[in-house]
Motif scaffolding. Sequence first.
Motif, short mmCIF file in Angstrom:
data_model
loop_
_atom_site.label_atom_id
_atom_site.label_comp_id
_atom_site.label_asym_id
_atom_site.label_seq_id
_atom_site.Cartn_x
_atom_site.Cartn_y
_atom_site.Cartn_z
N GLU A 10 0.83 -1.21 0.00
CA GLU A 10 0.00 0.00 0.00
C GLU A 10 0.87 1.26 0.00
O GLU A 10 0.55 2.24 -0.68
CB GLU A 10 -0.95 -0.01 1.19
N ARG A 11 1.97 1.23 0.73
CA ARG A 11 2.89 2.36 0.73
C ARG A 11 3.53 2.53 -0.65
O ARG A 11 3.69 3.64 -1.14
CB ARG A 11 3.97 2.18 1.77
N ALA A 12 3.88 1.42 -1.27
CA ALA A 12 4.46 1.47 -2.61
C ALA A 12 3.46 2.05 -3.60
O ALA A 12 3.81 2.86 -4.46
CB ALA A 12 4.91 0.08 -3.06
N ALA A 13 2.20 1.67 -3.47
CA ALA A 13 1.16 2.20 -4.34
C ALA A 13 0.99 3.71 -4.12
O ALA A 13 0.85 4.48 -5.08
CB ALA A 13 -0.16 1.46 -4.11
N ALA A 14 1.03 4.13 -2.86
CA ALA A 14 0.88 5.55 -2.54
C ALA A 14 2.04 6.38 -3.11
O ALA A 14 1.85 7.54 -3.49
CB ALA A 14 0.79 5.74 -1.03
N ARG A 15 3.22 5.79 -3.19
CA ARG A 15 4.38 6.48 -3.74
C ARG A 15 4.42 6.41 -5.27
O ARG A 15 5.31 6.98 -5.89
CB ARG A 15 5.67 5.87 -3.20
N GLY A 16 3.50 5.68 -5.86
CA GLY A 16 3.46 5.55 -7.31
C GLY A 16 4.39 4.48 -7.85
O GLY A 16 4.65 4.42 -9.05
N GLU A 17 4.88 3.62 -6.99
CA GLU A 17 5.79 2.56 -7.41
C GLU A 17 5.05 1.35 -7.98
O GLU A 17 5.67 0.47 -8.56
CB GLU A 17 6.68 2.14 -6.24
#
Length: 60
Positions: free
Chosen positions: A35-42
């Motif tokens: 979810e953090r990766a998704a929030a960062r656009g990764e």
Amino acid sequence: MRSPRRAERRTGRGTVAFKEKFLFRRRAALRVVLERAAARGELAAGTDVELLVDIVYGVL
């Protein structure tokens, strides 16, 4: 004398304990990371994070 572990496997208590103490915690930790990766656009927009978690831990 019967093995306690064998009895746990037979009754399913060992499976429940494994899921609660190991699998659920690790799935939750991976979900946070993704979810953090998704929030960062990764991860691509619309990526199904839960599906990714299932793919990683589906074998267990």
